[in-house]
Structure formats: C-alpha cells, structure tokens
Design a protein around this motif. Sequence first.
Motif, PDB file in Angstrom:
ATOM      1  N   LEU B 115      -6.170  -0.796   3.275  1.00 26.85           N
ATOM      2  CA  LEU B 115      -6.293   0.010   2.064  1.00 26.85           C
ATOM      3  C   LEU B 115      -6.633   1.458   2.376  1.00 26.85           C
ATOM      4  O   LEU B 115      -6.341   2.348   1.582  1.00 26.85           O
ATOM      5  CB  LEU B 115      -7.340  -0.604   1.139  1.00 26.85           C
ATOM      6  CG  LEU B 115      -6.988  -2.020   0.691  1.00 26.85           C
ATOM      7  CD1 LEU B 115      -8.098  -2.631  -0.111  1.00 26.85           C
ATOM      8  CD2 LEU B 115      -5.735  -1.990  -0.128  1.00 26.85           C
ATOM      9  N   PHE B 116      -7.224   1.732   3.554  1.00 29.64           N
ATOM     10  CA  PHE B 116      -7.445   3.119   3.971  1.00 29.64           C
ATOM     11  C   PHE B 116      -6.122   3.862   3.979  1.00 29.64           C
ATOM     12  O   PHE B 116      -5.966   4.901   3.334  1.00 29.64           O
ATOM     13  CB  PHE B 116      -7.988   3.171   5.406  1.00 29.64           C
ATOM     14  CG  PHE B 116      -9.439   2.947   5.532  1.00 29.64           C
ATOM     15  CD1 PHE B 116     -10.318   4.008   5.490  1.00 29.64           C
ATOM     16  CD2 PHE B 116      -9.934   1.674   5.710  1.00 29.64           C
ATOM     17  CE1 PHE B 116     -11.667   3.809   5.630  1.00 29.64           C
ATOM     18  CE2 PHE B 116     -11.283   1.472   5.841  1.00 29.64           C
ATOM     19  CZ  PHE B 116     -12.156   2.529   5.804  1.00 29.64           C
ATOM     20  N   PHE B 119      -4.411   4.226   0.539  1.00 29.92           N
ATOM     21  CA  PHE B 119      -4.967   5.280  -0.317  1.00 29.92           C
ATOM     22  C   PHE B 119      -4.566   6.660   0.193  1.00 29.92           C
ATOM     23  O   PHE B 119      -4.104   7.524  -0.573  1.00 29.92           O
ATOM     24  CB  PHE B 119      -6.488   5.126  -0.367  1.00 29.92           C
ATOM     25  CG  PHE B 119      -7.198   6.290  -0.993  1.00 29.92           C
ATOM     26  CD1 PHE B 119      -6.958   6.621  -2.298  1.00 29.92           C
ATOM     27  CD2 PHE B 119      -8.092   7.050  -0.264  1.00 29.92           C
ATOM     28  CE1 PHE B 119      -7.609   7.689  -2.878  1.00 29.92           C
ATOM     29  CE2 PHE B 119      -8.732   8.113  -0.837  1.00 29.92           C
ATOM     30  CZ  PHE B 119      -8.488   8.438  -2.137  1.00 29.92           C
ATOM     31  N   LEU B 120      -4.697   6.858   1.518  1.00 33.94           N
ATOM     32  CA  LEU B 120      -4.334   8.169   2.067  1.00 33.94           C
ATOM     33  C   LEU B 120      -2.854   8.457   1.866  1.00 33.94           C
ATOM     34  O   LEU B 120      -2.464   9.573   1.506  1.00 33.94           O
ATOM     35  CB  LEU B 120      -4.682   8.220   3.557  1.00 33.94           C
ATOM     36  CG  LEU B 120      -6.155   8.423   3.846  1.00 33.94           C
ATOM     37  CD1 LEU B 120      -6.377   8.471   5.332  1.00 33.94           C
ATOM     38  CD2 LEU B 120      -6.630   9.717   3.220  1.00 33.94           C
ATOM     39  N   GLU B 123      -2.129   9.509  -1.638  1.00 33.24           N
ATOM     40  CA  GLU B 123      -2.577  10.865  -1.953  1.00 33.24           C
ATOM     41  C   GLU B 123      -1.728  11.909  -1.244  1.00 33.24           C
ATOM     42  O   GLU B 123      -1.425  12.957  -1.814  1.00 33.24           O
ATOM     43  CB  GLU B 123      -4.050  11.029  -1.582  1.00 33.24           C
ATOM     44  CG  GLU B 123      -4.964  10.292  -2.527  1.00 33.24           C
ATOM     45  CD  GLU B 123      -4.749  10.698  -3.962  1.00 33.24           C
ATOM     46  OE1 GLU B 123      -4.967  11.865  -4.294  1.00 33.24           O
ATOM     47  OE2 GLU B 123      -4.330   9.852  -4.760  1.00 33.24           O
ATOM     48  N   LEU B 161      -8.657   3.515  -7.301  1.00 32.24           N
ATOM     49  CA  LEU B 161      -9.813   3.438  -6.402  1.00 32.24           C
ATOM     50  C   LEU B 161     -10.846   2.451  -6.924  1.00 32.24           C
ATOM     51  O   LEU B 161     -11.458   1.724  -6.143  1.00 32.24           O
ATOM     52  CB  LEU B 161     -10.442   4.819  -6.261  1.00 32.24           C
ATOM     53  CG  LEU B 161      -9.769   5.703  -5.245  1.00 32.24           C
ATOM     54  CD1 LEU B 161     -10.376   7.074  -5.288  1.00 32.24           C
ATOM     55  CD2 LEU B 161      -9.929   5.109  -3.871  1.00 32.24           C
ATOM     56  N   ILE B 164      -9.623  -0.837  -5.942  1.00 30.58           N
ATOM     57  CA  ILE B 164      -9.808  -1.092  -4.514  1.00 30.58           C
ATOM     58  C   ILE B 164     -11.266  -1.442  -4.230  1.00 30.58           C
ATOM     59  O   ILE B 164     -11.554  -2.357  -3.456  1.00 30.58           O
ATOM     60  CB  ILE B 164      -9.362   0.135  -3.689  1.00 30.58           C
ATOM     61  CG1 ILE B 164      -7.845   0.263  -3.711  1.00 30.58           C
ATOM     62  CG2 ILE B 164      -9.842   0.025  -2.263  1.00 30.58           C
ATOM     63  CD1 ILE B 164      -7.332   1.478  -2.993  1.00 30.58           C
ATOM     64  N   ALA B 165     -12.207  -0.707  -4.887  1.00 38.56           N
ATOM     65  CA  ALA B 165     -13.630  -0.979  -4.656  1.00 38.56           C
ATOM     66  C   ALA B 165     -13.977  -2.396  -5.094  1.00 38.56           C
ATOM     67  O   ALA B 165     -14.698  -3.119  -4.391  1.00 38.56           O
ATOM     68  CB  ALA B 165     -14.480   0.045  -5.410  1.00 38.56           C
ATOM     69  N   SER B 173     -13.283  -6.961   2.682  1.00 31.83           N
ATOM     70  CA  SER B 173     -12.419  -6.406   3.714  1.00 31.83           C
ATOM     71  C   SER B 173     -11.438  -5.425   3.108  1.00 31.83           C
ATOM     72  O   SER B 173     -11.112  -5.502   1.916  1.00 31.83           O
ATOM     73  CB  SER B 173     -11.657  -7.524   4.412  1.00 31.83           C
ATOM     74  OG  SER B 173     -10.725  -6.949   5.287  1.00 31.83           O
ATOM     75  N   PHE B 174     -10.964  -4.486   3.945  1.00 31.99           N
ATOM     76  CA  PHE B 174      -9.935  -3.558   3.494  1.00 31.99           C
ATOM     77  C   PHE B 174      -8.567  -3.931   4.039  1.00 31.99           C
ATOM     78  O   PHE B 174      -7.576  -3.328   3.688  1.00 31.99           O
ATOM     79  CB  PHE B 174     -10.273  -2.129   3.934  1.00 31.99           C
ATOM     80  CG  PHE B 174     -11.319  -1.477   3.084  1.00 31.99           C
ATOM     81  CD1 PHE B 174     -11.135  -1.340   1.726  1.00 31.99           C
ATOM     82  CD2 PHE B 174     -12.485  -1.017   3.640  1.00 31.99           C
ATOM     83  CE1 PHE B 174     -12.084  -0.747   0.944  1.00 31.99           C
ATOM     84  CE2 PHE B 174     -13.446  -0.415   2.861  1.00 31.99           C
ATOM     85  CZ  PHE B 174     -13.244  -0.289   1.503  1.00 31.99           C
TER      86      PHE B 174
END
Lengths: 108, 450
Positions: B115-116, B119-120, B123, B161, B164-165, B173-174
Amino acid sequence: MNSVDPTFATSIDFYVILASILFVIGAFGVLIRRNMIVLLMCIELMLNAVNLLLVAFSTYYGKGDAQIFVFFIIVVAAAEATIGLSILIMAYRNNKATDAGLFKNLNG
Amino acid sequence: MDALIVIFLTGLIGLFIGMLKKPHLNLGVTLLGLIIAFFLQLYHGYYTSPFINYQVLEFEVSGLYFSLLAIGFSILIVLGGYRYFKRDANHTGDYYGLLLFSLCGAIILIGFTDLFMFFLGLEILSIPIYVMVGIKKQDVLSAEASIKYFFTGAFATAILLFGIALLYGATGSFNLNEIRTVIQSGEYQSSYLLIGILFILGAFLFKVGAVPFHFWGPDVYQGSPEIVTAFMATVVKLSALFAFYRFFNGTFQELANFWTGALYFAIALSLLIGYIGALKQSKFKRLLAYSSISNTGYALFVLLSTSNSSLGSLWIFLVGYGCATIALLTLSMAIQNDNDEISAFKGVGFKNPFIGFILIISLLSLAGIPPLTGFFGKFSLLMNAYPQHLYLVILALISSLVGAFLYLRLIVLGLSKESESERVTIGLWHYIVLGICAAGILGAWLIVTI
C-alpha cells in the motif's frame, strides 16, 4: 495474527472513534464550506485524522511500518497543499474571489 | 524499473530543455525517452523472466502488457499534441515534464505490491495532472476545471487513506499478499475491514470516474486542454482500473459477496447515466467525458468475473477505447476546434476522406460494431460475466444501443456534405498518430485471438 500490545488492546477503539470524528468534521467541512482556503484546511484535517489512526494502530500492533506511512502522508500532504494553493492563486487572478460557488462556467 | 527510471530522467531533462524555449527539441527528447522505455519494457516481457520482482514493484505478464499500453498511449498523445505546443511555447517543457512524471505514477500504480507504493503511485499520478489541467493560466475554464479536479481529487485521496488505515488496523499489514493471507485465515477485525473496503471502493470509483463519483469528469475534461483530456481518459483510467482489479479481484476476492452489490449498483448506473448524459451535449470534450463514463462501466465488468482470461479482455477493450479516444481528440486538435463545439466536425469527413475514415472506424469501434477492436473487447468482457450476472449484461446491451445512436449521429454529422470550413488539412504527425490509432482499432484484436 500479529501480536497485540496488551496495555493498548482495550483502548484502541477510543483512538478509532476520535480519528473518525476528526475525519467526519473535515469531510463535512469540505462538503458545506464555500471558501476554498477553508476547504484546503478541511482536507488537511482529514489527512491528519488518518495520521492519528495510523499511529494508534502502529502502537497497537507494536510495529513501526504505519509510522513510516505517516511520514509519507505528511510529505504528500505538503505537496498537495503547495499545488492547491498555487492553483488557488491562479483561480483568484481570474476570478478575484476565493469562493468555490463562483465557479459556474462548466456545467450541463 | 529501468523503464521507470528512463521516463523519470527524461521528464527531468525535459524540464531543463524547456528553458531554452525550443518546442521541437523538447518533443524529440520526450519521444526518444518514451520509445526507449517502451522497448525496455518490451524486452523484459519477452527476453527475461515473465515475472519481475523489485521488492516494492513487481510486474507479471499482465502488468507488463498494461504498462506497455500506458507508455504507448503516452507516445501517441505527445505526438498528436505537437502542434498544440507550437502555439504557446512558454510552457512546453512543463507540459512534457509533468506528463512524464504522471506516467511514472501510472506505471507504479500498475506494478505496486504494497500500500506504500500504491499510495505514492496514485499521488505521483494525480498531482502533476492537477497542474496540467490548469496549465492555460489565463483561461477561466481551465482554472475552474483545475480547482474542481484538485478539490475532488484531494477529497478522494483522504477517503482512500482512511480506508487504507482501517485496512491496516484490521489486518496489521501493508503488503497485499499478507493482507490476503490474513483475510483467508479469517483472523481479522471484521468491522474495520469492511468499512475500509467500502472507503477504498469509493475512492477507486472516483479515480476511474464511475457513477456515483463521476460528477467531476465532464467539467474537468471540458476545461482542460485536449492533450490532457486524452491523457486522463486513457492512461489514468487504464492504470486505475488495473490497480482496482488487483485490489478487488486479488486481495479482497474472499469477500466478494460483500462488495459485489455496491459494484453492481455502480456499473448499472455508469452504463445508463454516461450515454444518456451524452445525448444532450453540444461540447465535444464533454460528450467524450460522458461516453467515457459508460465505457468505464463496461470495463468494470472485469471485476465481476473470476476467470484468468478477464484481464486479457480488459486489455483489448482498453486498446480499442484508448485508440478511438486518442484518435478523436487528435482530430479535434488537428481541425483546430478551439471552441470545442461538436458542429466544428460538420463535413470534415467529406472534405478529407482520411479524416472521414478515421471518424467512422473510431466511432464504430466505440459503439461496438464488429469486426473492430471495441467490439471484441466488449464482447469478451460481457461473456466473462454472462452466466452469473445476466441482468447486468442485458443492461449493458441496452446501453450499447443508446451509445450506437449517439456515435452514429456524430458520424452523420462528420460526413454531411455542407461544411463549415473550406478545406481541411492536417499535419504529417497527425497522419502518423491517426494511422497508428487506426491500426490499433482495426487489428489489435488479432493479438489476443492468436
């Protein structure tokens, strides 16, 4: 399943409730306010609610990865605020106002 | 990864070359970088292992195909918009740089593993587009589109977000594979997970532009320059759809009963509202925006099927849709339709047979007439969903009829004998772009069939 920090296990719900309230305040602000600078602030509030939630969950699971995610969110939020403010200035030059209700040229 | 680095560096170099105010040099460098990246990705697809893992990014065969499509569409868009930049040479470097950075985001969005990166990637994809939409600084419409896209986009990001949280809170876990393992084992906090999935679903529906979160689409498409409209309608949509597929058909597959209902609702409304909204439009880009909402509805059928061949159907559908959209927007740029009226197309096909041919095949392909690529894409997407989701397929066929009426009306307009302008001439590069698009529309379905 991940190991859960026992001192934190009962109180995680409070953090989730607090973050949800902040998030909802921000979301309502985006939906009802007309001033675009206030809209930007409301979006920042929503992102910070997410940060709070992530930090709480990170402590809950005793892992650090969510805290790293928070740093990513802060950086991206800064980039987004920069872009947002510069777009706002451009719109202000065309319209001489920061009221979102004045943008009515595109519709149909 | 090396394709990604090449694209990023090309964008960076492009920004510096932009200061020299030489649009042709800028165009050449950008095209060179894109073509190198295209062949690097192609090389990985054919000569190294079909599964590439860079720890944070991984490309399976399908991911490679989709990233090839994203780079290919970008090449066509950059080529087709060359004349656009001649007119305002001040911002050429910014345009190319932002477009390439945005493409980086699209490729990350196709290859993310956790998910890092997701998300990046999202964006990196979105933020340059907020700027590109508003790049005509003196234009009131462009500024308005930029404001609207920025605020709705940032709102959707915040919702994503939060989702995701909650997903992290439920599973701890991500990583997508770990999340899937946790979901399969059943040891998760169910309320957090389900609410999180709903938030993520909403944000995705926003990004691909499906009803009920479609309202920004027509305004933003109309206000932005054609080249940015083409980028948003093809590359952004493509990568967001692929990420959508990986999330929902990969990670959340076990919970399909939960989210299928909401998706049903979104697809049915997209199919209807898109074409019905398009019927009363007089602006060309606005019409395309509404038709792209309906096309998103068809593309979302991929999430309803569980077979492995469904990604192939999505790919071929997107080739047909993307080539037709790019061809139409390139035509709109080529005939210098500055006011964006549909009536500017009156008679252009009659004056210039090549334009007429392109107009006919791209609109027929969007309408889904065999033997064009658009038909095969739609057909295989609907066939994948056919036995289980009969009512939705019937609805899709009805909406196809409405769409056919819409597109046939445009063809009739384009081929009418009386014309607004005397002679229609378009540049050499436009011919090349339109030719490639025509090849894609006429022949791309052969790739999958063979």
